[in-house]
Scaffold this motif. Structure first.
Motif, PDB file in Angstrom:
ATOM      1  N   VAL A 199     -56.937  -2.130  35.582  1.00  0.00           N
ATOM      2  CA  VAL A 199     -58.234  -1.631  35.124  1.00  0.00           C
ATOM      3  C   VAL A 199     -58.403  -1.867  33.625  1.00  0.00           C
ATOM      4  CG1 VAL A 199     -59.652   0.431  34.825  1.00  0.00           C
ATOM      5  CG2 VAL A 199     -58.467   0.035  36.982  1.00  0.00           C
ATOM      6  N   LEU A 200     -57.333  -1.639  32.853  1.00  0.00           N
ATOM      7  CA  LEU A 200     -57.398  -1.916  31.422  1.00  0.00           C
ATOM      8  C   LEU A 200     -57.644  -3.398  31.164  1.00  0.00           C
ATOM      9  CD1 LEU A 200     -54.530   0.320  29.995  1.00  0.00           C
ATOM     10  CD2 LEU A 200     -56.993   0.610  29.668  1.00  0.00           C
ATOM     11  N   GLY A 201     -57.060  -4.253  32.018  1.00  0.00           N
ATOM     12  CA  GLY A 201     -57.334  -5.682  31.903  1.00  0.00           C
ATOM     13  C   GLY A 201     -58.801  -6.002  32.157  1.00  0.00           C
ATOM     14  N   LEU A 202     -59.398  -5.315  33.143  1.00  0.00           N
ATOM     15  CA  LEU A 202     -60.828  -5.513  33.422  1.00  0.00           C
ATOM     16  C   LEU A 202     -61.680  -5.025  32.250  1.00  0.00           C
ATOM     17  CD1 LEU A 202     -60.987  -4.387  37.176  1.00  0.00           C
ATOM     18  CD2 LEU A 202     -60.906  -6.714  36.280  1.00  0.00           C
ATOM     19  N   ILE A 203     -61.309  -3.871  31.684  1.00  0.00           N
ATOM     20  CA  ILE A 203     -62.035  -3.364  30.519  1.00  0.00           C
ATOM     21  C   ILE A 203     -61.904  -4.330  29.350  1.00  0.00           C
ATOM     22  CG2 ILE A 203     -62.137  -1.486  28.811  1.00  0.00           C
ATOM     23  CD1 ILE A 203     -61.188   0.410  31.013  1.00  0.00           C
ATOM     24  N   ASP A 204     -60.722  -4.909  29.202  1.00  0.00           N
ATOM     25  CA  ASP A 204     -60.491  -5.888  28.148  1.00  0.00           C
ATOM     26  C   ASP A 204     -61.429  -7.076  28.299  1.00  0.00           C
ATOM     27  OD1 ASP A 204     -59.231  -6.991  25.917  1.00  0.00           O
ATOM     28  OD2 ASP A 204     -57.783  -8.076  27.154  1.00  0.00           O
ATOM     29  N   VAL A 205     -61.597  -7.546  29.529  1.00  0.00           N
ATOM     30  CA  VAL A 205     -62.506  -8.664  29.797  1.00  0.00           C
ATOM     31  C   VAL A 205     -63.939  -8.286  29.432  1.00  0.00           C
ATOM     32  CG1 VAL A 205     -63.502 -10.103  31.615  1.00  0.00           C
ATOM     33  CG2 VAL A 205     -61.047  -9.705  31.572  1.00  0.00           C
TER      34      VAL A 205
END
Length: 202
Positions: A90-96
């Motif tokens: 999820v943090l990776g998605l937020i990063d994107v």
């Protein structure tokens, strides 16, 4: 008395100044390239989200992809979808999303500031920050966006802190603090310039 106002002669721009001014359009392919980069991020976001949903519902290939994505080199690979694993994805998605927001600010704000006006004053979806954007405001907003992205990366590192050595943790924290100090310096310089300009106007 005649009400006819004297005509104001239109100033003609010389050939060389006009050529230099028109060279700003050379930036157009750069902004179009950033739009393509935005498309790549949208595709990457969709792939990661699809794999996460598939892993939740027991899809083996999606689970393997998710576990490979969150495993740090040299660390023990998780065997199932855990809360920490979901949080990292999820943090990776937020990063994107945050990088995508950064791209939008660069594309829209940069084009408006350095290439040509888009005449969005009466558009209902005009971003609020675009109405007063200039080079200084754009730099501050970009600095804040970079700090947000750095915060996400730092949080992902701390979640996997056992997989990193102390040197790496200290280095990433130092880099993040450097970003914070740089943003504060940019904002302070912008405040000084704004105050100076306001004093000159009065």
């Amino acid at each position: 008395m005649s009400n006819i106002q004297p005509s104001v002669a239109k100033k003609t721009i010389g050939l060389l100044p006009n050529l230099i001014f028109m060279s700003r359009w050379l930036q157009l392919p750069l902004y179009l390239g950033l739009i393509l980069a935005q498309c790549v991020y949208v595709f990457h976001f969709w792939v990661e989200l699809t794999d996460l949903i598939g892993a939740v519902f027991g899809n083996a290939s999606s689970l393997e992809h998710i576990l490979d994505a969150v495993t740090i080199d040299g660390a023990v690979r998780p065997t199932k979808l855990t809360e920490a694993t979901i949080m990292l994805v999820v943090l990776g998605l937020i990063d994107v999303v945050m990088i995508s927001n950064l791209l939008i600010m660069v594309i829209v704000g940069g084009y408006e500031t350095f290439v040509s006006r888009m005449n969005l004053e009466n558009h209902p979806d005009q971003p609020e920050w675009l109405s007063h954007v200039n080079a200084s405001v754009l730099k501050v907003k970009l600095a804040m966006a970079i700090i947000g992205i750095s915060s996400i990366h730092l949080l992902k590192t701390f979640i996997n802190a056992n997989s990193y050595d102390v040197k790496t943790l200290v280095a990433q924290t130092g880099i993040h603090i450097t970003f914070l100090l740089s943003a504060l310096a940019i904002a302070w310089c912008d405040r000084i310039m704004t105050a100076t300009q306001a004093g000159q106007d009065h």
